[in-house]
Design a protein around this motif. Structure first.
Motif, PDB file in Angstrom:
ATOM      1  N   PHE A 175      44.048  16.743  22.887  1.00 48.04           N
ATOM      2  CA  PHE A 175      44.814  16.709  24.135  1.00 48.04           C
ATOM      3  C   PHE A 175      46.053  17.589  24.026  1.00 48.04           C
ATOM      4  CE2 PHE A 175      48.164  14.691  26.775  1.00 48.04           C
ATOM      5  CZ  PHE A 175      47.598  14.904  28.023  1.00 48.04           C
ATOM      6  N   SER A 221      45.157  21.150  24.347  1.00 51.48           N
ATOM      7  CA  SER A 221      44.874  21.516  25.739  1.00 51.48           C
ATOM      8  C   SER A 221      46.170  21.718  26.521  1.00 51.48           C
ATOM      9  CB  SER A 221      44.002  20.451  26.411  1.00 51.48           C
ATOM     10  OG  SER A 221      44.738  19.254  26.633  1.00 51.48           O
ATOM     11  N   LEU A 222      47.211  20.940  26.185  1.00 54.53           N
ATOM     12  CA  LEU A 222      48.515  21.123  26.826  1.00 54.53           C
ATOM     13  C   LEU A 222      49.113  22.482  26.476  1.00 54.53           C
ATOM     14  CD1 LEU A 222      50.337  17.682  26.352  1.00 54.53           C
ATOM     15  CD2 LEU A 222      49.346  18.600  28.446  1.00 54.53           C
ATOM     16  N   LYS A 250      48.041  25.379  28.510  1.00 53.16           N
ATOM     17  CA  LYS A 250      48.545  25.471  29.872  1.00 53.16           C
ATOM     18  C   LYS A 250      49.854  26.256  29.946  1.00 53.16           C
ATOM     19  CE  LYS A 250      46.464  21.147  31.479  1.00 53.16           C
ATOM     20  NZ  LYS A 250      45.562  21.796  32.453  1.00 53.16           N
ATOM     21  N   ILE A 297      54.485  13.844  27.553  1.00 56.92           N
ATOM     22  CA  ILE A 297      53.158  13.819  28.178  1.00 56.92           C
ATOM     23  C   ILE A 297      52.148  13.152  27.259  1.00 56.92           C
ATOM     24  CG2 ILE A 297      51.250  15.274  28.985  1.00 56.92           C
ATOM     25  CD1 ILE A 297      53.437  17.278  29.906  1.00 56.92           C
ATOM     26  N   GLN A 302      50.011   9.924  28.306  1.00 58.55           N
ATOM     27  CA  GLN A 302      48.551   9.877  28.247  1.00 58.55           C
ATOM     28  C   GLN A 302      48.056   8.576  27.640  1.00 58.55           C
ATOM     29  OE1 GLN A 302      46.480  11.298  25.169  1.00 58.55           O
ATOM     30  NE2 GLN A 302      44.544  11.507  26.248  1.00 58.55           N
ATOM     31  N   PHE A 305      53.141  21.841  34.146  1.00 55.22           N
ATOM     32  CA  PHE A 305      52.258  20.680  33.989  1.00 55.22           C
ATOM     33  C   PHE A 305      51.917  19.983  35.303  1.00 55.22           C
ATOM     34  CE2 PHE A 305      54.997  20.885  30.108  1.00 55.22           C
ATOM     35  CZ  PHE A 305      54.023  21.371  29.255  1.00 55.22           C
ATOM     36  N   SER A 364      49.446  20.358  37.166  1.00 60.39           N
ATOM     37  CA  SER A 364      48.014  20.104  37.326  1.00 60.39           C
ATOM     38  C   SER A 364      47.544  18.856  36.574  1.00 60.39           C
ATOM     39  CB  SER A 364      47.214  21.313  36.830  1.00 60.39           C
ATOM     40  OG  SER A 364      47.428  21.520  35.439  1.00 60.39           O
ATOM     41  N   LEU A 365      48.401  18.313  35.730  1.00 59.64           N
ATOM     42  CA  LEU A 365      48.024  17.121  34.972  1.00 59.64           C
ATOM     43  C   LEU A 365      48.019  15.885  35.875  1.00 59.64           C
ATOM     44  CD1 LEU A 365      50.122  17.590  31.720  1.00 59.64           C
ATOM     45  CD2 LEU A 365      47.690  18.005  32.010  1.00 59.64           C
ATOM     46  N   LYS A 366      47.182  14.936  35.542  1.00 60.03           N
ATOM     47  CA  LYS A 366      47.121  13.702  36.340  1.00 60.03           C
ATOM     48  C   LYS A 366      48.140  12.688  35.817  1.00 60.03           C
ATOM     49  CE  LYS A 366      42.346  14.302  37.788  1.00 60.03           C
ATOM     50  NZ  LYS A 366      40.991  13.714  37.860  1.00 60.03           N
ATOM     51  N   ILE A 367      49.380  13.154  35.711  1.00 63.90           N
ATOM     52  CA  ILE A 367      50.469  12.300  35.236  1.00 63.90           C
ATOM     53  C   ILE A 367      51.628  12.416  36.229  1.00 63.90           C
ATOM     54  CG2 ILE A 367      52.173  11.922  33.411  1.00 63.90           C
ATOM     55  CD1 ILE A 367      50.105  12.983  31.420  1.00 63.90           C
ATOM     56  N   GLU A 418      49.728  13.337  40.895  1.00 63.30           N
ATOM     57  CA  GLU A 418      48.623  14.037  40.243  1.00 63.30           C
ATOM     58  C   GLU A 418      47.842  14.946  41.186  1.00 63.30           C
ATOM     59  OE1 GLU A 418      47.297   9.641  40.564  1.00 63.30           O
ATOM     60  OE2 GLU A 418      49.145  10.770  40.330  1.00 63.30           O
TER      61      GLU A 418
END
Length: 202
Positions: A35, A38-39, A42, A89, A93, A119, A121-124, A139
């Motif tokens: 994870f 992947s951050l 971005k 983040i 998560q 960030f 686009s993150l679902k946070i 999100e």
């Protein structure tokens, strides 16, 4: 001799503080290396080795069962916010809340804009809470400038995971039910009691 004595007493104090922290408990936040990688993808630039080392040490400390107390030091524009943001983040998560407290509204808003830029686009979901501004970013990518009471309710329900702000974060009426990570920007501009109040908000 006097200089040595000053440094010696300071070191003794620091060791004592570390020992006290080790007696306290903190949530263990497991690292998710995939994870985090992947951050990093971005971000439109590669972290320096020093930034990667600092981030790695922070993530390691978050896994421990006692509180972390670190000073992240660097020049203006050296990427301290990005390092702290990725750690926040990573905590979000895993379901935990993080708080960024800055001494001025300008700095708090800069942190919020950094999150939006890299960030969004993150679902946070994250939020900004200052004396004159209150807004959330969800999100779905939509920003909502809303009433403070609504945001405080979402913070209290653990619906908002990352909250940036000023002294407003330590005022009455705002509670973090799942606070695990606290970042104090320019911590020398806050008093010891002010910093402690934020840590006690959980």
């Amino acid at each position: 001799r006097f200089a040595f004595e000053d440094l010696f007493l300071l070191q003794i104090y620091n060791i004592k503080q570390k020992m006290l922290l080790r007696r306290e408990r903190a949530p263990k936040i497991a690292r998710d290396i995939d994870f985090v990688k992947s951050l990093l993808k971005k971000i439109p630039f590669e972290l320096t080795q020093t930034q990667k080392k600092s981030l790695w040490e922070i993530l390691q400390d978050l896994e421990k069962p006692h509180p972390m107390n670190r000073l992240l030091q660097g020049d203006v524009g050296s990427g301290k916010t990005i390092v702290a943001a990725i750690a926040a983040i990573a905590a979000a998560q895993k379901g935990y809340q993080s708080a960024f407290m800055a001494p001025t509204e300008i700095l708090a808003r800069q942190h919020y804009e950094t999150f939006k830029k890299f960030f969004s686009s993150l679902k946070i979901p994250f939020a900004l809470v200052t004396g004159s501004d209150a807004r959330t970013h969800y999100e779905d990518g939509l920003e909502n400038k809303t009433v403070r009471a609504s945001i405080l309710k979402e913070v209290g329900n653990n619906a908002l995971k990352i909250i940036m702000g000023t002294h407003a974060l330590i005022q009455k009426g705002i509670d973090f039910p799942n606070l695990a990570f606290v970042i104090v920007d320019e911590q020398h501009r806050f008093g010891i009691d002010q910093r402690a109040k934020l840590c006690q908000k959980q």
